[in-house]
Design a protein around this motif. Structure first.
Motif, PDB file in Angstrom:
ATOM      1  N   CYS A 172     -17.587   8.511  67.511  1.00 10.62           N
ATOM      2  CA  CYS A 172     -17.442   7.992  68.868  1.00 10.62           C
ATOM      3  C   CYS A 172     -18.761   8.142  69.622  1.00 10.62           C
ATOM      4  O   CYS A 172     -19.676   8.832  69.156  1.00 10.62           O
ATOM      5  CB  CYS A 172     -16.328   8.730  69.596  1.00 10.62           C
ATOM      6  N   PRO A 173     -18.902   7.511  70.784  1.00  6.30           N
ATOM      7  CA  PRO A 173     -20.141   7.638  71.558  1.00  6.30           C
ATOM      8  C   PRO A 173     -20.359   9.075  72.025  1.00  6.30           C
ATOM      9  O   PRO A 173     -19.418   9.871  72.096  1.00  6.30           O
ATOM     10  CB  PRO A 173     -19.904   6.705  72.756  1.00  6.30           C
ATOM     11  N   PRO A 174     -21.588   9.433  72.355  1.00  6.61           N
ATOM     12  CA  PRO A 174     -21.857  10.775  72.873  1.00  6.61           C
ATOM     13  C   PRO A 174     -21.213  10.982  74.234  1.00  6.61           C
ATOM     14  O   PRO A 174     -20.793  10.017  74.887  1.00  6.61           O
ATOM     15  CB  PRO A 174     -23.387  10.814  72.961  1.00  6.61           C
ATOM     16  N   MET A 225     -22.402   1.480  65.410  1.00  9.18           N
ATOM     17  CA  MET A 225     -21.910   0.713  66.556  1.00  9.18           C
ATOM     18  C   MET A 225     -20.802   1.467  67.275  1.00  9.18           C
ATOM     19  O   MET A 225     -20.764   1.509  68.509  1.00  9.18           O
ATOM     20  CB  MET A 225     -21.417  -0.650  66.078  1.00  9.18           C
ATOM     21  N   ALA A 226     -19.888   2.074  66.504  1.00  6.41           N
ATOM     22  CA  ALA A 226     -18.783   2.821  67.105  1.00  6.41           C
ATOM     23  C   ALA A 226     -19.288   4.010  67.914  1.00  6.41           C
ATOM     24  O   ALA A 226     -18.639   4.442  68.872  1.00  6.41           O
ATOM     25  CB  ALA A 226     -17.819   3.289  66.020  1.00  6.41           C
ATOM     26  N   ALA A 227     -20.446   4.548  67.516  1.00 10.75           N
ATOM     27  CA  ALA A 227     -21.044   5.678  68.236  1.00 10.75           C
ATOM     28  C   ALA A 227     -21.977   5.223  69.354  1.00 10.75           C
ATOM     29  O   ALA A 227     -22.647   6.046  69.981  1.00 10.75           O
ATOM     30  CB  ALA A 227     -21.801   6.571  67.260  1.00 10.75           C
ATOM     31  N   GLY A 228     -22.040   3.922  69.602  1.00 13.37           N
ATOM     32  CA  GLY A 228     -22.891   3.416  70.667  1.00 13.37           C
ATOM     33  C   GLY A 228     -24.359   3.377  70.321  1.00 13.37           C
ATOM     34  O   GLY A 228     -25.212   3.259  71.211  1.00 13.37           O
ATOM     35  N   LEU A 229     -24.676   3.449  69.024  1.00 10.79           N
ATOM     36  CA  LEU A 229     -26.079   3.430  68.591  1.00 10.79           C
ATOM     37  C   LEU A 229     -26.506   1.992  68.316  1.00 10.79           C
ATOM     38  O   LEU A 229     -25.890   1.305  67.503  1.00 10.79           O
ATOM     39  CB  LEU A 229     -26.232   4.271  67.320  1.00 10.79           C
TER      40      LEU A 229
END
Length: 352
Positions: free
Chosen positions: A149-151, A253-257
Motif C-alpha cells: 500500500c502507499p506510505p 503502482m499499488a504502493a504509489g511509486l
C-alpha cells in the motif's frame, strides 16, 4: 508460484471455497530420479488417480498442467507467460531443459477445461501456439495483496532513487538499465536492486560505465523490506523485453511509486496511463540496444526531475492498481471457474 497460489487462496477463502494445496513437479517421478529432472525438493508424487473428492483443481503454473488427467473434476491451468517460446535464451544453461518441460506442458493444456492468463497480451501469444477455444481462456490479473500500500501520509520518499525488482534473466534487459544509469542527467542517482545478484558481465559493464558504486544489491529480501522499498524509492524502472504480467510494476503502482517501463509484453497493459511507457526498438535478447538505453535514461531523468508528474503518476497508479486487488480478481477468477465447471459437466455428459 508460492505467492501466486497463496493469492488464489486469499481470494477464495473463507468466503467462496475451501482451498487445499498440493505441490508437485512437472515430471511425476519418485525419488531419487526426480532430482535428475528438477531443482525442487520436498514435493509430492501425485497418484495416478486423485481419490479425494474435489469440485475443481487449479494448476497454478503451466508446468503442472500435465497432471490434469489424474483428476476427475473441473480443471483449470494458469499460463503466466509464453517467454520460453518467444525468448529461448533467457535462462542460459537451463534453457533447453526448461524449454522442453514447457513444450510438454503446453501440449497437455487440452486436458484443462479452462485456462487463465494474467494479461490480454499473454492470451494473444498463447493463441498463437495452441489450438484452444479462445472463449475458455480468461484474463485474470495477479493479485496484489493489501499489505502493499502507499506510505503513510506525510512520509517522504528518498531523493533520486531508482528501484529495480526481479531476476537477471536476459529478457529483463538489465544491460539497458545499466547503460541508462550512465545518462549524464542521472549522475547522482542511486539504483537499488532487489532480486538475483548481478553476474560478472553486468558487474563489469557497470564498472566500465562508472556506475557500479551507485548500485545497491539486495538478495533474499523479506516481504516487509520489499514493501518499505516500494514506499521509499522515487521511481521503479522495468526495461524488460517482454513480461507475461509484470508483478513488480503492479506492486509499485499499488504502493504509489511512479513507474517507467518499456513497451515489452504486457507492461503497457498493466500500466495503462498511470506510468511512463518507453517504446523500444529491440525486443530480442542479446546485446543491450544503446538507443533504447538512451531513451529509457531520458525518461527516468524527466520523471525524477518533475515532482508534479511523479505526484500525478502516484495517484493514477494507486487507482489503476485496484484492478489487481481482491474484489476485481475474485470476479474474474470465479467467472473462469464457473466456465470450467460447466465445460466439465458437458464433457462428463458426453462421455456417458
Amino acid at each position: 508460484m508460492t505467492r501466486y497460489a497463496a493469492g488464489i487462496a486469499e481470494v477464495l477463502e473463507p468466503v467462496v471455497a475451501e482451498v487445499e494445496t498440493v505441490s508437485a513437479t512437472n515430471i511425476n517421478l519418485p525419488p531419487p530420479f526426480r532430482w535428475a529432472f528438477t531443482r525442487y525438493r520436498g514435493v509430492e508424487r501425485l497418484p495416478r488417480h486423485w481419490s479425494t473428492p474435489v469440485d475443481l483443481v487449479h494448476f497454478t503454473d503451466v508446468f503442472l498442467a500435465p497432471h490434469a488427467p489424474r483428476f476427475s473434476c473441473a480443471r483449470v491451468s494458469t499460463v503466466h507467460d509464453m517467454i520460453p517460446m518467444e525468448h529461448a535464451r533467457i535462462r542460459r544453461w537451463v534453457s533447453l531443459r526448461w524449454r522442453m518441460a514447457f513444450l510438454r506442458s503446453i501440449r497437455s493444456l487440452d486436458k484443462s477445461d479452462a485456462l487463465i492468463v494474467p494479461s490480454a497480451n499473454t492470451r494473444k501469444e498463447l493463441l498463437e501456439h495452441v489450438d484452444f477455444d479462445s472463449d475458455r481462456i480468461h484474463v485474470v490479473p495477479v493479485l496484489v495483496p493489501d499489505a502493499i500500500c502507499p506510505p503513510s501520509p506525510g512520509a517522504v520518499r528518498e531523493p533520486r532513487t531508482i528501484l529495480s525488482v526481479g531476476t537477471t534473466a536476459l529478457y529483463k534487459n538489465i544491460g539497458v538499465l545499466i547503460h541508462a544509469l550512465a545518462n549524464k542527467d542521472l549522475g547522482d542517482v542511486r539504483l537499488v536492486r532487489v532480486g538475483s545478484p548481478f553476474e560478472a558481465e553486468y558487474r563489469e559493464l557497470a564498472q566500465r560505465l562508472g556506475v557500479w558504486d551507485r548500485i545497491e544489491q539486495n538478495v533474499d529480501v523479506p516481504e516487509e523490506r520489499l514493501i518499505q522499498l516500494y514506499q521509499s524509492a522515487t521511481v521503479l524502472a522495468q526495461p524488460s523485453l517482454t513480461e507475461g504480467f509484470g508483478m513488480p510494476v503492479a506492486e509499485a503502482m499499488a504502493a504509489g511509486l511512479p513507474v517507467v517501463v518499456s513497451d515489452g509484453g504486457s507492461l503497457p497493459e498493466v500500466v495503462e496511463t498511470a506510468g511512463r511507457v518507453v517504446p523500444f526498438r529491440n525486443h530480442h535478447a542479446g546485446e543491450p540496444d544503446l538507443d533504447d538505453a538512451r531513451d529509457f535514461g531520458v525518461a527516468l531523468a524527466e520523471v525524477l526531475a518533475d515532482a508534479a508528474e511523479r505526484q500525478r503518476m502516484s495517484v493514477a497508479g494507486i487507482a489503476e492498481a485496484q484492478r489487481f486487488r481482491v474484489p476485481a480478481v475474485r470476479t474474474s477468477l470465479l467467472a473462469a471457474y464457473d466456465q470450467a465447471m460447466s465445460t466439465f459437466e458437458l464433457r462428463t455428459e458426453a462421455a456417458h
